[in-house]
Design an enzyme around this catalytic site. Structure first.
Site, PDB file in Angstrom:
ATOM      1  N   GLY A  64      -3.639   1.779  -9.051  1.00 17.46           N
ATOM      2  CA  GLY A  64      -2.236   2.228  -8.948  1.00 17.46           C
ATOM      3  C   GLY A  64      -1.301   1.272  -8.238  1.00 17.46           C
ATOM      4  O   GLY A  64      -0.103   1.246  -8.522  1.00 17.46           O
ATOM      5  N   GLU A 118      -0.540   0.949  -0.829  1.00 16.76           N
ATOM      6  CA  GLU A 118      -0.820   2.115  -1.693  1.00 16.76           C
ATOM      7  C   GLU A 118       0.373   2.391  -2.604  1.00 16.76           C
ATOM      8  O   GLU A 118       1.520   2.137  -2.243  1.00 16.76           O
ATOM      9  CB  GLU A 118      -1.057   3.355  -0.810  1.00 16.76           C
ATOM     10  CG  GLU A 118      -2.506   3.763  -0.690  1.00 16.76           C
ATOM     11  CD  GLU A 118      -3.094   4.359  -1.972  1.00 16.76           C
ATOM     12  OE1 GLU A 118      -2.662   4.023  -3.096  1.00 16.76           O
ATOM     13  OE2 GLU A 118      -4.010   5.178  -1.838  1.00 16.76           O
ATOM     14  N   ASP A 119       0.087   2.943  -3.767  1.00 13.05           N
ATOM     15  CA  ASP A 119       1.163   3.347  -4.667  1.00 13.05           C
ATOM     16  C   ASP A 119       1.825   4.637  -4.169  1.00 13.05           C
ATOM     17  O   ASP A 119       3.028   4.741  -4.099  1.00 13.05           O
ATOM     18  CB  ASP A 119       0.641   3.521  -6.114  1.00 13.05           C
ATOM     19  CG  ASP A 119      -0.593   4.417  -6.192  1.00 13.05           C
ATOM     20  OD1 ASP A 119      -1.125   4.830  -5.144  1.00 13.05           O
ATOM     21  OD2 ASP A 119      -1.032   4.703  -7.325  1.00 13.05           O
ATOM     22  N   ASP A 122      -0.228  11.359  -1.321  1.00 12.62           N
ATOM     23  CA  ASP A 122      -0.033  12.740  -1.769  1.00 12.62           C
ATOM     24  C   ASP A 122      -0.678  13.645  -0.705  1.00 12.62           C
ATOM     25  O   ASP A 122      -0.092  13.892   0.347  1.00 12.62           O
ATOM     26  CB  ASP A 122      -0.683  12.843  -3.157  1.00 12.62           C
ATOM     27  CG  ASP A 122      -0.487  14.180  -3.842  1.00 12.62           C
ATOM     28  OD1 ASP A 122      -0.294  15.179  -3.159  1.00 12.62           O
ATOM     29  OD2 ASP A 122      -0.551  14.225  -5.083  1.00 12.62           O
ATOM     30  N   LYS A 150       4.804  11.933  -0.890  1.00 17.33           N
ATOM     31  CA  LYS A 150       5.202  13.313  -1.183  1.00 17.33           C
ATOM     32  C   LYS A 150       5.072  14.088   0.133  1.00 17.33           C
ATOM     33  O   LYS A 150       3.975  14.577   0.455  1.00 17.33           O
ATOM     34  CB  LYS A 150       4.281  13.926  -2.238  1.00 17.33           C
ATOM     35  CG  LYS A 150       4.352  13.266  -3.609  1.00 17.33           C
ATOM     36  CD  LYS A 150       3.381  13.959  -4.571  1.00 17.33           C
ATOM     37  CE  LYS A 150       3.338  13.281  -5.927  1.00 17.33           C
ATOM     38  NZ  LYS A 150       2.294  13.838  -6.812  1.00 17.33           N
ATOM     39  N   PHE A 171       4.484  15.561 -10.326  1.00 17.25           N
ATOM     40  CA  PHE A 171       3.592  14.530 -10.859  1.00 17.25           C
ATOM     41  C   PHE A 171       4.399  13.445 -11.559  1.00 17.25           C
ATOM     42  O   PHE A 171       5.230  13.726 -12.416  1.00 17.25           O
ATOM     43  CB  PHE A 171       2.568  15.142 -11.822  1.00 17.25           C
ATOM     44  CG  PHE A 171       1.539  14.144 -12.254  1.00 17.25           C
ATOM     45  CD1 PHE A 171       0.517  13.780 -11.388  1.00 17.25           C
ATOM     46  CD2 PHE A 171       1.605  13.548 -13.496  1.00 17.25           C
ATOM     47  CE1 PHE A 171      -0.429  12.826 -11.764  1.00 17.25           C
ATOM     48  CE2 PHE A 171       0.666  12.597 -13.895  1.00 17.25           C
ATOM     49  CZ  PHE A 171      -0.353  12.242 -13.020  1.00 17.25           C
ATOM     50  N   ASP A 178      -0.550   6.464 -13.106  1.00 18.65           N
ATOM     51  CA  ASP A 178      -1.036   6.858 -14.423  1.00 18.65           C
ATOM     52  C   ASP A 178      -1.211   8.364 -14.592  1.00 18.65           C
ATOM     53  O   ASP A 178      -1.321   9.116 -13.621  1.00 18.65           O
ATOM     54  CB  ASP A 178      -2.417   6.233 -14.659  1.00 18.65           C
ATOM     55  CG  ASP A 178      -3.482   6.890 -13.777  1.00 18.65           C
ATOM     56  OD1 ASP A 178      -3.313   6.904 -12.545  1.00 18.65           O
ATOM     57  OD2 ASP A 178      -4.476   7.418 -14.329  1.00 18.65           O
ATOM     58  N   ARG A 184       0.685   3.325 -16.872  1.00 21.40           N
ATOM     59  CA  ARG A 184       0.790   2.401 -15.742  1.00 21.40           C
ATOM     60  C   ARG A 184       1.759   1.258 -16.011  1.00 21.40           C
ATOM     61  O   ARG A 184       2.323   0.675 -15.103  1.00 21.40           O
ATOM     62  CB  ARG A 184      -0.576   1.783 -15.422  1.00 21.40           C
ATOM     63  CG  ARG A 184      -1.613   2.754 -14.892  1.00 21.40           C
ATOM     64  CD  ARG A 184      -2.791   1.982 -14.310  1.00 21.40           C
ATOM     65  NE  ARG A 184      -3.972   2.806 -14.097  1.00 21.40           N
ATOM     66  CZ  ARG A 184      -4.208   3.540 -13.014  1.00 21.40           C
ATOM     67  NH1 ARG A 184      -3.314   3.583 -12.056  1.00 21.40           N
ATOM     68  NH2 ARG A 184      -5.312   4.245 -12.905  1.00 21.40           N
TER      69      ARG A 184
HETATM   70  P1  IMP Z   1      -4.125  11.533  -2.166  1.00 24.53           P
HETATM   71  O1  IMP Z   1      -5.528  11.123  -1.817  1.00 24.53           O
HETATM   72  O2  IMP Z   1      -4.035  12.996  -2.514  1.00 24.53           O
HETATM   73  O3  IMP Z   1      -3.108  11.141  -1.114  1.00 24.53           O
HETATM   74  O4  IMP Z   1      -3.762  10.846  -3.513  1.00 24.53           O
HETATM   75  C1  IMP Z   1      -3.542   9.531  -3.594  1.00 24.53           C
HETATM   76  C2  IMP Z   1      -3.866   8.945  -4.955  1.00 24.53           C
HETATM   77  O5  IMP Z   1      -3.779   9.902  -6.023  1.00 24.53           O
HETATM   78  C3  IMP Z   1      -2.830   7.910  -5.225  1.00 24.53           C
HETATM   79  O6  IMP Z   1      -3.248   6.660  -4.731  1.00 24.53           O
HETATM   80  C4  IMP Z   1      -2.685   7.956  -6.713  1.00 24.53           C
HETATM   81  O7  IMP Z   1      -3.599   7.071  -7.296  1.00 24.53           O
HETATM   82  C5  IMP Z   1      -3.012   9.382  -7.091  1.00 24.53           C
HETATM   83  N1  IMP Z   1      -1.755  10.180  -7.234  1.00 24.53           N
HETATM   84  C6  IMP Z   1      -1.195  11.030  -6.352  1.00 24.53           C
HETATM   85  N2  IMP Z   1      -0.068  11.580  -6.819  1.00 24.53           N
HETATM   86  C7  IMP Z   1       0.105  11.060  -8.062  1.00 24.53           C
HETATM   87  C8  IMP Z   1       1.112  11.241  -9.076  1.00 24.53           C
HETATM   88  O8  IMP Z   1       2.111  11.983  -8.942  1.00 24.53           O
HETATM   89  N3  IMP Z   1       0.935  10.529 -10.224  1.00 24.53           N
HETATM   90  C9  IMP Z   1      -0.129   9.696 -10.420  1.00 24.53           C
HETATM   91  N4  IMP Z   1      -1.078   9.486  -9.499  1.00 24.53           N
HETATM   92  C10 IMP Z   1      -0.972  10.179  -8.328  1.00 24.53           C
HETATM   93 MG    MG Z   2      -3.657   4.890  -5.558  1.00 25.58          MG
END
Ligand code: IMP
Ligand code: MG
Length: 194
Positions: A64, A118-119, A122, A150, A171, A178, A184
């Protein structure tokens, strides 16, 4: 800054809607705004690191963060090493809650200062896991830099050192992000059209 899009801002060159597999997405953040937010976050990183001589590590979290990394690194004004790792927790449009390390770190980071690129943050599960991995591997320090956050979903205590943009709990795809590996390659960010 909390990003809120408004219709009049959308330029004709961008596609208003895209369809990826079974879902439709609408334009949310045009590339120009992404680029401006990366300018701002790079200024903050440069303020903390410019002039350093320790050759910090920029850790790209595949896949990402590829586009964000490419844009960010060309704005940084200090010598740094690019290292990658691959973690994943998402299936379709939601998190599984479990973080898998699909590929280990591509270099030894013992004793090094690491900036995680990081992208999106969440739930925060991924960065919590990453911080643990970096500690185990002997990093001298780790900081988190994320293109997107977020805030409504983020419930962890890990400090987010550099955040380019905050978005609602929806999302999104594009600019490296992706939906089941699709989307992507779009330069703008799109949000799921419910
Ligand atoms: P976390 O571990 O819940 O913080 O999620 C982080 C990872 O989930 C990110 O690095 C993304 O790769 C993926 N992710 C979280 N939200 C989104 C979204 O809205 N679209 C696409 N990928 C997401
Ligand atoms: Mg990621």
């Amino acid at each position: 800054m909390l990003y809120t899009n408004f219709a009049g801002y959308i330029k004709s060159v961008q596609m208003e809607r895209i369809t990826l597999k079974d879902k439709t997405f609408r334009i949310f953040i045009p590339y120009e705004d992404i680029s401006a937010a990366i300018d701002d976050v790079a200024v903050k990183i440069n303020a903390d690191f410019e002039g350093c001589t320790d050759f910090p590590v920029l850790l790209c979290v595949l896949n990402g963060s590829i586009m964000f990394m490419g844009e960010l690194m060309k704005r940084l004004k200090f010598d740094c090493q690019i290292v990658s790792t691959k973690l994943s927790s998402y299936e379709g449009t939601s998190t599984t809650g479990k973080v898998k390390q699909a590929m280990g770190l591509t270099a030894d980071i013992t004793g090094r200062r690491v900036i995680v690129v990081e992208d999106i943050v969440d739930s925060g599960n991924t960065i919590v896991e990453l911080k643990e991995i970096l500690k185990e591997k002997g990093a001298a320090e780790s900081r988190i830099c994320t293109l997107l956050l977020k805030p409504e979903a983020y419930k962890k205590d890990v400090k987010l050192d550099y955040v380019a943009m905050e978005i609602p709990n929806d999302f999104i795809v594009g600019f490296g992000l992706d939906y089941d590996e699709y989307g992507r390659n779009y330069k703008d960010i799109y949000v799921l059209d419910k």
